[in-house]
Enzyme design. Structure first.
Site, PDB file in Angstrom:
ATOM      1  N   HIS B 130       0.809  -1.218   0.000  1.00  0.00           N
ATOM      2  CA  HIS B 130       0.000   0.000   0.000  1.00  0.00           C
ATOM      3  C   HIS B 130       0.843   1.270   0.000  1.00  0.00           C
ATOM      4  O   HIS B 130       1.968   1.278   0.493  1.00  0.00           O
ATOM      5  CB  HIS B 130      -0.866   0.030   1.270  1.00  0.00           C
ATOM      6  CG  HIS B 130      -1.945  -1.001   1.302  1.00  0.00           C
ATOM      7  ND1 HIS B 130      -3.121  -0.850   0.614  1.00  0.00           N
ATOM      8  CD2 HIS B 130      -2.028  -2.190   1.939  1.00  0.00           C
ATOM      9  CE1 HIS B 130      -3.879  -1.912   0.834  1.00  0.00           C
ATOM     10  NE2 HIS B 130      -3.243  -2.748   1.636  1.00  0.00           N
ATOM     11  N   CYS B 484       0.718 -31.194 -10.623  1.00  0.00           N
ATOM     12  CA  CYS B 484      -0.494 -30.376 -10.474  1.00  0.00           C
ATOM     13  C   CYS B 484      -0.832 -29.791 -11.828  1.00  0.00           C
ATOM     14  O   CYS B 484      -0.085 -29.000 -12.377  1.00  0.00           O
ATOM     15  CB  CYS B 484      -0.251 -29.266  -9.444  1.00  0.00           C
ATOM     16  SG  CYS B 484      -1.433 -27.905  -9.523  1.00  0.00           S
TER      17      CYS B 484
END
Lengths: 415, 567
Positions: B130, B484
């Protein structure tokens, strides 16, 4: 070198496509992600496979073997533990990028057959709230754990959803000494096949709770209990009906979704109903030379039809195709879907196979097919219901179809 | 502080009889009330505007169940050991401090009660770095946030974790909202945030073409995004490479304190001596403070839920939010944004809900709905069916709503790093610099040593060019075996996670390091394979494999007649 066809996926669909295509003398490459072919059939140790096709009740591995056994003799090249990461159109066909233990590979094929199967919906896709503990598995994952690894997720099991794999697992877990407390289905009718309801639940006294669902998962590290609630017709939980059920495993059988990430990347048009590519009578998708078969096309209830759709595609494989003249098929809203979704008028129009599901239960309905407003074919059914996929064979050759023709399928009920 | 009038107010508004007393550092509230939200509101009521005292809110929730005591494995592996510094808490705060201190010749130990680092808020946030535009000038939050923000490039480069300074856009859709945007420019100037400017609709649509409703936006160039747990793992591994130790599944159970000094920390693995102790325990920081007899603040858990969407969506390129309506501005969260994560998923950032139980990270339909509704106002193309995961984290809020970063006034060798809620991920590296100095002061200084600043992460097959993949596979064929399918994670990557400096010992730890199970099927396909690899690589029985540490076993029993370890 160009293969005539590169088949992606070595489950029942891919195996059938590879066998049929190589029998016809085509140069075929089958790419399988896992270390062995067979796909999900490898973990399906129950019987019931092949009833339509072989008039026999085979186990999953037996069924797969019927196809894989003859594959090499027929001349197909099979590469296992090979993962396709990308397919692109290239001059003269398609370029497939794949990796295996020996490196990265590029294969060129004139045709691509997508036989990538489907995946299970997860707790996230049904927005099942609560904690995120161990002990919550989709039915297929549980089936792998039990049948291939010899592991039991728990001994006090709740099953959410009455899909076929969930029903099969209810029986399987019971046979392994677990107590299946109940199968909870949010709808007012089961989603699995009637025969599985009978053979997997009724025969083992496992209760099926309709209009009920799991509304919360409890337990920080491992599942300790679920809250189940009754739901109204819109699927909203009815306050005051919550019941906390202690359990050590929750198995989810809440639907399957065709795997089409490769097809979507290629830019195939996807049918929002089937979640698979839109295809013509040859199972050819919106890009010429790309075929979609088996459960990546639409979720089938019987493996026999998975193989059949693959063989239809395999028989249509060619080095060149004449320009397509596409005619879309009109459906009335009583259908969940019909596959194929369209006809190529420049391809064969006789003895075409259609698979369909209704969107609700209809008793004594009539399926009517019309061409340009004239009813040309109809069949009466005792019942049509969403869990049961139906198959019909139709011929359109004699109608002199053109691009302005209109083919409509409708389901008539009553009278 | 006019306690009497405040107590009267509580009586009138909530019908509750509570007590308040003043201590040197705090106003301590006690009593019982019926509603947790009300209890939290009462806490805020007693915040000292002049910041002389903290609020300790001990008002109990009537009828609240007692927290279940967690059962911990007992051994003596740490008993009698001596360190210079012990840090309590393996979130981003504790880990950045650990890494900072590992530059010096010090014996360091970090205690983490969970099975992996970043199991709390550090692992369950939106990953935004931020600018702090919503913060109040003069707060520790504003100061550390901006300082931390500018440290991320270098850290990400040194420690090889993902970080993009993608910029943030606060769009407006009406003239009313546009008026509010002027306030943001004013705030940016006041706080010294560079690179904040108004851009036109045309300029904005070049960056975010899907947000066609926008009339324009405020651009905040210095906002970035990282992968929060990867960052945590990076700090942890680098600290370990520099000699620090991390003990997982090792909670702090108490301290032995003598003459205003902590001598030992008591854990489930024995008593550990150290010269300095740092409390970085997140939502539990006040409880750790209490164990040391130095609790002068309260931490209340504020839950936030995030939604993660399928990475096949191509709807967003940066971080986007819409100017909040006046109503939203009253809530105690920055309002959350839509973030394109480093991995290419859209993440819809959090709501805010006060919860009495600091272990309560359960999600609810209401919060999922709330977050979805809020963000579909920004990106109406989002569909619920594209949500692949959702999760909740707990912000460690003080009633003052500011960070506490200071040496204890009561205990000579104890440092509080508490109340580090959002923007804690951004602020942590800057906080760590100050806390390291505080620790060195307690220790009377320490020598710098040869420090290995660089750390390499496990290569990601999916992100590599074909030639790089080829080279890796040639060196180790396991990198060619994909386990995966959704996230394209190879066996090699999974094995590397298991063999890493902070070895992945659970399914979740592997998932967080290499993303196996993170995709759209959520581990449906790869879980059994990852379980097999983990068991084989770490010499475990299949039945010993857990999702997230002892008590979270994947499977509980073998099937009839099977011996899972031979299979």
């Amino acid at each position: 070198m160009f293969y005539d066809a590169i088949i992606i996926g070595g489950g029942p669909a891919g195996l059938a496509a590879a066998l049929e295509a190589s029998k016809r003398g085509l140069a075929v490459l089958l790419l399988e992600r896992e270390d062995r072919t067979g796909g999900i059939l490898k973990q399906c140790i129950h019987d019931g496979f092949g009833i339509v096709r072989f008039r026999e009740k085979l186990s999953g591995p037996e069924y797969a073997h019927r196809f894989s056994a003859g594959l090499e003799a027929a001349g197909a090249e099979v590469r296992t533990f090979t993962f396709v990461s990308d397919i692109q159109e290239c001059d003269g066909g398609f370029l497939v990028t794949a990796s295996d233990a020996s490196g990265m590979h590029e294969f060129r094929g004139r045709n691509i057959v997508l036989a990538t199967g489907c995946r299970e919906r997860t707790r996230n896709q049904i927005l099942l709230p609560g904690t995120r503990p161990a002990g919550v598995y989709t039915a297929g994952t549980a089936q792998y754990l039990v049948n291939r690894l010899g592991l039991l997720p728990g001994k006090r099991v709740v099953i959410l959803g009455s899909g076929d794999i969930g029903l099969i697992m209810a029986r399987r877990l019971t046979l392994e000494g677990a107590e299946v407390i109940g199968v909870y289905e949010i709808k007012n009718t089961p989603s699995g096949l009637p025969r599985n309801i009978a053979q997997c639940l009724l025969d083992f006294n496992i209760p099926l709770h309709l209009c009920s669902t799991v509304t919360e998962i409890h337990g920080k590290k491992r599942i300790e209990a679920v809250t189940v609630s009754k739901v109204d017709a819109a699927g909203r939980k009815i306050p005051g009906t919550e019941e906390r059920i202690p359990c050590d495993a929750l198995i989810l059988a809440v639907g399957l979704i065709p795997e089409n990430e490769l097809g979507e990347k290629l830019g195939l048009r996807i049918d929002p109903k089937t979640k698979g590519p839109e295809v013509d009578q040859r199972m050819m998708a919106s890009i010429p030379g790309v075929f979609a078969v088996g459960n990546s096309l639409h979720v089938n209830d019987l493996v026999d039809y998975v193989s059949e759709s693959a063989e239809i595609a395999a028989r249509a494989l060619s080095r060149e195709y004449s320009e397509r003249k596409i005619l879309k098929i009109d459906l009335d809203p009583k259908f969940m879907y019909v596959v194929p979704q369209m006809l190529d008028l420049n391809a064969g129009l006789d003895e075409l196979i259609f698979y369909f599901r209704s969107n609700a239960i209809y008793e004594n309905p009539r399926l009517v097919v019309s061409v340009d407003g004239v009813d040309v074919w109809s069949r009466k059914y005792m019942i049509l219901q969403p869990p049961l996929m139906e198959r019909i064979k139709l011929s359109f050759g004699k109608f002199g179809l053109n691009e302005n023709s209109k083919i409509s399928f409708r389901i008539e009920v009553g009278s | 502080m006019k306690l009497k009038s405040l107590l009267k107010k509580v009586r009138k508004k909530y019908g509750a009889e509570i007590e308040a007393r003043l201590t040197e550092q705090s106003v301590v509230l006690s009593g019982e009330m019926d509603d947790w939200e009300d209890i939290v509101c009462v806490g805020y009521l007693f915040v000292d505007k002049e910041r002389k005292r903290h609020v300790v809110n001990d008002i109990r929730l009537r009828g609240a169940p007692l927290r279940k005591e967690e059962v911990h494995q007992l051994d003596s592996s740490l008993d009698g050991k001596e360190y210079d510094v012990v840090i309590i808490g393996g979130g981003i705060v504790g880990l950045t401090i650990l890494r900072e201190l590992s530059r010096y010749s010090l014996r360091l130990l970090l205690l983490e009660k969970e099975s992996d680092v970043a199991r709390g808020a550090s692992g369950a946030n939106d990953g935004m770095i931020h600018p702090g535009i919503d913060l109040k000038k003069g707060t520790l939050k504003a100061e550390y946030c901006l300082a931390g923000n500018f440290m991320y490039e270098k850290l990400a480069e040194e420690l090889d974790f993902p970080f993009k300074r993608c910029g943030q856009y606060i769009a407006y859709g009406s003239w009313k909202e546009r008026l509010l945007s002027g306030y943001l420019l004013y705030k940016a100037k006041k706080l010294g945030i560079p690179g904040v400017k108004k851009i036109s609709r045309e300029e904005f649509l070049k960056i975010e073409p899907e947000l066609t409703w926008a009339k324009g936006a405020i651009e905040i160039a210095c906002t970035g995004v990282t992968s929060p747990y990867e960052a945590c793992v990076a700090f942890a591994e680098n600290a370990i490479e520099n000699g620090a130790e991390i003990a997982l599944e090792t909670p702090c159970l108490g301290f032995s304190v003598q003459d205003g000094k902590i001598l030992e920390v008591i854990t489930n693995r024995g008593r550990v001596k150290a010269k300095a102790f740092i409390n970085a325990a997140g939502v539990f920081a006040d409880e750790i403070a209490s164990m040391a007899g130095d609790r002068y603040y309260s931490i209340h858990a504020r839950k936030g839920s995030d939604l993660l969407f399928d990475n096949k969506l191509r709807l967003l390129n940066t971080i986007v939010s819409r100017l909040p309506s006046l109503k939203d501005r009253r809530s105690r969260t920055k309002g959350g944004a839509l973030v394109l994560t480093c991995e290419g998923n859209i993440l819809a950032g959090p709501d805010a809900e006060e919860v009495p139980d600091k272990n309560d990270t359960a999600t609810s339909v209401a919060s999922v709905e709330r977050v979805f509704q809020k963000h579909s106002r920004v990106l109406p193309q989002l569909k619920k069916s594209d949500i692949i995961a959702y999760f909740s984290g707990l912000r460690a809020a003080t009633y003052e709503e500011d960070f506490i970063v200071e040496a204890s006034k009561k205990i000579k060798n104890f440092i509080h790093v508490a109340g580090i809620q959002s923007p804690g991920l951004t602020a942590a590296p800057a906080i760590a610099l100050d806390v390291a100095w505080m620790a060195l002061e307690i220790l009377g200084g320490a020598e710098r040593k040869a420090f290995k600043a660089k750390r390499k992460r496990i290569p990601r097959m999916k992100e590599l060019a074909p030639s790089e993949r080829m080279a890796l596979i040639a060196a180790d064929p396991d990198f060619g075996k994909i386990i995966c399918r959704c996230e394209e994670v190879s066996l090699g990557e999974i094995k590397a996670a298991i063999r890493s400096p902070l070895p992945a010992k659970t399914i979740d730890a592997i998932k967080r390091r290499v993303r196996a199970g993170m995709g759209r099927c959520q581990g449906g396909f790869c879980l059994p394979n990852v379980l097999k690899v983990l068991a084989e690589e770490s010499g475990m029985d299949y039945l010993e494999v857990t999702k997230q540490g002892a008590g979270s076993e994947i499977c509980l029993y073998p099937t009839k007649g099977s011996e899972s370890d031979v299979l």
